[in-house]
Design a protein around this motif. Structure first.
Motif, PDB file in Angstrom:
ATOM      1  N   ILE A  11      29.346  32.641  45.564  1.00  0.00           N
ATOM      2  CA  ILE A  11      29.011  31.433  45.954  1.00  0.00           C
ATOM      3  C   ILE A  11      27.565  30.890  45.805  1.00  0.00           C
ATOM      4  O   ILE A  11      26.924  32.011  45.635  1.00  0.00           O
ATOM      5  N   GLY A  12      27.197  29.811  45.729  1.00  0.00           N
ATOM      6  CA  GLY A  12      25.864  29.431  45.519  1.00  0.00           C
ATOM      7  C   GLY A  12      25.220  28.620  46.598  1.00  0.00           C
ATOM      8  O   GLY A  12      26.068  28.322  47.610  1.00  0.00           O
ATOM      9  N   PRO A  13      23.829  28.401  46.782  1.00  0.00           N
ATOM     10  CA  PRO A  13      23.430  27.663  47.583  1.00  0.00           C
ATOM     11  C   PRO A  13      24.088  26.178  48.104  1.00  0.00           C
ATOM     12  O   PRO A  13      24.503  25.368  46.907  1.00  0.00           O
ATOM     13  N   GLY A  14      24.353  25.740  49.175  1.00  0.00           N
ATOM     14  CA  GLY A  14      25.057  24.594  49.402  1.00  0.00           C
ATOM     15  C   GLY A  14      26.498  24.842  49.437  1.00  0.00           C
ATOM     16  O   GLY A  14      27.227  23.785  49.804  1.00  0.00           O
ATOM     17  N   GLU A  15      27.113  25.795  48.979  1.00  0.00           N
ATOM     18  CA  GLU A  15      28.528  25.962  49.055  1.00  0.00           C
ATOM     19  C   GLU A  15      28.670  26.837  50.347  1.00  0.00           C
ATOM     20  O   GLU A  15      28.276  27.870  50.518  1.00  0.00           O
ATOM     21  N   MET A  16      29.714  26.365  51.008  1.00  0.00           N
ATOM     22  CA  MET A  16      30.045  27.019  52.153  1.00  0.00           C
ATOM     23  C   MET A  16      28.765  27.424  53.334  1.00  0.00           C
ATOM     24  O   MET A  16      28.930  28.335  54.127  1.00  0.00           O
ATOM     25  N   ASP A  17      27.781  26.506  53.267  1.00  0.00           N
ATOM     26  CA  ASP A  17      26.587  26.537  53.952  1.00  0.00           C
ATOM     27  C   ASP A  17      27.054  26.761  55.708  1.00  0.00           C
ATOM     28  O   ASP A  17      26.437  27.611  56.133  1.00  0.00           O
ATOM     29  N   ASP A  18      27.935  25.904  56.066  1.00  0.00           N
ATOM     30  CA  ASP A  18      28.319  25.988  57.746  1.00  0.00           C
ATOM     31  C   ASP A  18      29.122  27.215  57.784  1.00  0.00           C
ATOM     32  O   ASP A  18      29.064  27.817  58.965  1.00  0.00           O
ATOM     33  N   THR A  19      29.941  27.609  56.783  1.00  0.00           N
ATOM     34  CA  THR A  19      30.855  28.891  56.936  1.00  0.00           C
ATOM     35  C   THR A  19      29.651  30.153  57.168  1.00  0.00           C
ATOM     36  O   THR A  19      29.868  31.100  57.857  1.00  0.00           O
ATOM     37  N   VAL A  20      28.926  30.246  56.090  1.00  0.00           N
ATOM     38  CA  VAL A  20      27.753  31.301  56.066  1.00  0.00           C
ATOM     39  C   VAL A  20      27.019  31.059  57.420  1.00  0.00           C
ATOM     40  O   VAL A  20      26.759  32.245  58.062  1.00  0.00           O
ATOM     41  N   TRP A  21      26.552  30.258  57.819  1.00  0.00           N
ATOM     42  CA  TRP A  21      25.785  30.080  58.944  1.00  0.00           C
ATOM     43  C   TRP A  21      26.359  30.357  60.174  1.00  0.00           C
ATOM     44  O   TRP A  21      26.003  31.111  61.156  1.00  0.00           O
ATOM     45  N   ALA A  22      27.780  30.292  60.371  1.00  0.00           N
ATOM     46  CA  ALA A  22      28.626  30.461  61.381  1.00  0.00           C
ATOM     47  C   ALA A  22      28.614  32.177  61.657  1.00  0.00           C
ATOM     48  O   ALA A  22      28.683  32.657  62.637  1.00  0.00           O
ATOM     49  N   MET A  23      28.545  32.686  60.422  1.00  0.00           N
ATOM     50  CA  MET A  23      28.595  34.347  60.262  1.00  0.00           C
ATOM     51  C   MET A  23      27.148  34.881  60.588  1.00  0.00           C
ATOM     52  O   MET A  23      27.093  35.901  61.388  1.00  0.00           O
ATOM     53  N   LEU A  24      26.262  34.177  59.863  1.00  0.00           N
ATOM     54  CA  LEU A  24      24.712  34.531  60.255  1.00  0.00           C
ATOM     55  C   LEU A  24      24.065  34.438  61.656  1.00  0.00           C
ATOM     56  O   LEU A  24      23.459  35.285  62.190  1.00  0.00           O
ATOM     57  N   GLU A  25      24.484  33.221  62.125  1.00  0.00           N
ATOM     58  CA  GLU A  25      23.798  32.982  63.344  1.00  0.00           C
ATOM     59  C   GLU A  25      23.978  33.786  64.501  1.00  0.00           C
ATOM     60  O   GLU A  25      23.039  34.198  65.059  1.00  0.00           O
ATOM     61  N   PRO A  26      25.286  34.240  64.881  1.00  0.00           N
ATOM     62  CA  PRO A  26      25.283  35.404  65.905  1.00  0.00           C
ATOM     63  C   PRO A  26      24.434  36.543  65.647  1.00  0.00           C
ATOM     64  O   PRO A  26      23.972  37.093  66.742  1.00  0.00           O
ATOM     65  N   VAL A  27      24.534  36.938  64.459  1.00  0.00           N
ATOM     66  CA  VAL A  27      24.012  38.332  64.049  1.00  0.00           C
ATOM     67  C   VAL A  27      22.403  37.973  64.214  1.00  0.00           C
ATOM     68  O   VAL A  27      21.735  39.010  65.063  1.00  0.00           O
ATOM     69  N   PHE A  28      21.861  37.104  63.651  1.00  0.00           N
ATOM     70  CA  PHE A  28      20.445  36.767  63.885  1.00  0.00           C
ATOM     71  C   PHE A  28      20.025  36.635  65.203  1.00  0.00           C
ATOM     72  O   PHE A  28      18.895  36.889  65.609  1.00  0.00           O
ATOM     73  N   ARG A  29      20.647  35.998  65.798  1.00  0.00           N
ATOM     74  CA  ARG A  29      20.423  35.336  67.333  1.00  0.00           C
ATOM     75  C   ARG A  29      20.513  36.755  68.213  1.00  0.00           C
ATOM     76  O   ARG A  29      19.764  36.848  69.097  1.00  0.00           O
ATOM     77  N   ALA A  30      21.247  37.684  68.063  1.00  0.00           N
ATOM     78  CA  ALA A  30      21.440  39.027  68.708  1.00  0.00           C
ATOM     79  C   ALA A  30      20.224  39.802  68.706  1.00  0.00           C
ATOM     80  O   ALA A  30      19.741  40.380  69.505  1.00  0.00           O
ATOM     81  N   GLY A  31      19.617  39.710  67.447  1.00  0.00           N
ATOM     82  CA  GLY A  31      18.167  40.251  67.134  1.00  0.00           C
ATOM     83  C   GLY A  31      18.309  41.715  67.268  1.00  0.00           C
ATOM     84  O   GLY A  31      17.583  42.405  67.442  1.00  0.00           O
ATOM     85  N   ASP A  32      19.506  42.632  66.765  1.00  0.00           N
ATOM     86  CA  ASP A  32      19.497  43.899  66.991  1.00  0.00           C
ATOM     87  C   ASP A  32      19.977  44.549  65.776  1.00  0.00           C
ATOM     88  O   ASP A  32      19.886  45.904  65.717  1.00  0.00           O
ATOM     89  N   THR A  33      20.080  43.793  64.554  1.00  0.00           N
ATOM     90  CA  THR A  33      20.119  44.658  63.215  1.00  0.00           C
ATOM     91  C   THR A  33      19.430  44.111  62.253  1.00  0.00           C
ATOM     92  O   THR A  33      19.246  44.742  61.358  1.00  0.00           O
ATOM     93  N   TYR A  34      19.150  43.088  62.295  1.00  0.00           N
ATOM     94  CA  TYR A  34      18.081  42.402  61.288  1.00  0.00           C
ATOM     95  C   TYR A  34      16.766  42.187  61.588  1.00  0.00           C
ATOM     96  O   TYR A  34      16.547  41.708  62.753  1.00  0.00           O
ATOM     97  N   ALA A  35      15.821  42.717  60.595  1.00  0.00           N
ATOM     98  CA  ALA A  35      14.330  42.072  61.208  1.00  0.00           C
ATOM     99  C   ALA A  35      14.110  40.869  60.597  1.00  0.00           C
ATOM    100  O   ALA A  35      13.115  40.537  59.661  1.00  0.00           O
ATOM    101  N   VAL A  36      14.780  40.011  61.355  1.00  0.00           N
ATOM    102  CA  VAL A  36      14.680  38.390  61.361  1.00  0.00           C
ATOM    103  C   VAL A  36      14.364  38.039  62.721  1.00  0.00           C
ATOM    104  O   VAL A  36      14.905  38.451  63.695  1.00  0.00           O
ATOM    105  N   ASP A  37      13.413  36.867  62.728  1.00  0.00           N
ATOM    106  CA  ASP A  37      13.127  36.152  64.008  1.00  0.00           C
ATOM    107  C   ASP A  37      14.485  35.874  64.614  1.00  0.00           C
ATOM    108  O   ASP A  37      15.308  34.968  63.913  1.00  0.00           O
ATOM    109  N   SER A  38      14.868  36.258  65.848  1.00  0.00           N
ATOM    110  CA  SER A  38      16.343  35.717  66.457  1.00  0.00           C
ATOM    111  C   SER A  38      16.126  34.304  66.453  1.00  0.00           C
ATOM    112  O   SER A  38      17.395  33.695  66.713  1.00  0.00           O
ATOM    113  N   GLY A  39      15.161  33.535  66.537  1.00  0.00           N
ATOM    114  CA  GLY A  39      14.903  31.925  66.744  1.00  0.00           C
ATOM    115  C   GLY A  39      14.874  31.247  65.375  1.00  0.00           C
ATOM    116  O   GLY A  39      14.843  30.291  65.476  1.00  0.00           O
TER     117      GLY A  39
END
Length: 164
Positions: A11-39
């Protein structure tokens, strides 16, 4: 790619953004697997994920995972790639992560990469580590206390590598 009812497509940028975000958000917010700011804000998270090439995995037509492949480094390090994976918790144990990894390895070879490296695998992410090791990744480095885990404190980060 289809296997065990897992279908994967790029997929490309702008395609399925809501779907991808729905998968990324809980993972990033949990802050326990990715070195990404949880906020991290939604737009910044999507820009991070879509920096190069992105795929989405589906089971029975429902998106259940996403991954990216990108150059690990520029210039003299551009022959190695890096990848990131997120699987919907409801789909765990159904072969989604393994199907995404198999597809990523195949795509990486087709794109001309010589190897894949995971630079910063949080040592407490044992499910992912087991998947990578079963796929032939070797631990080539360990950085003691490199990740501040929200509940475990400072934990090691692993560097995993596999020749393609």
């Amino acid at each position: 790619m289809t296997g065990d009812a897992v279908t994967i497509r790029e997929i490309g940028p702008g395609e399925m953004d809501d779907t991808v975000w729905a998968m990324l958000e809980p993972v990033f917010r949990a802050g326990d697997t990715y070195a990404v700011d949880s906020g991290i804000p939604r737009e910044a998270a999507l820009a991070y994920w879509f920096a190069e090439r992105v795929w989405v995995a589906s089971l029975e037509g429902a998106p259940v995972g996403t991954f990216y492949i990108r150059e690990n480094q520029k210039g003299g390090g551009a022959h190695l790639c890096n990848a990131g994976f997120v699987t919907d918790p409801a789909a765990r144990g159904r072969g989604v992560a393994r199907a995404m990894l198999d597809h990523a390895l195949s795509e990486a070879r087709a794109l001309g990469f010589r190897g894949m490296v995971f630079n910063f695998v949080v040592a407490t992410n044992t499910r992912a580590i087991d998947t990578w090791r079963r796929a032939g990744f070797e631990e080539v480095g360990r950085v003691p206390g490199a990740f501040r885990h929200p509940s475990e404190g400072f934990v090691d980060a692993l560097i995993l590598y596999r020749l393609l």
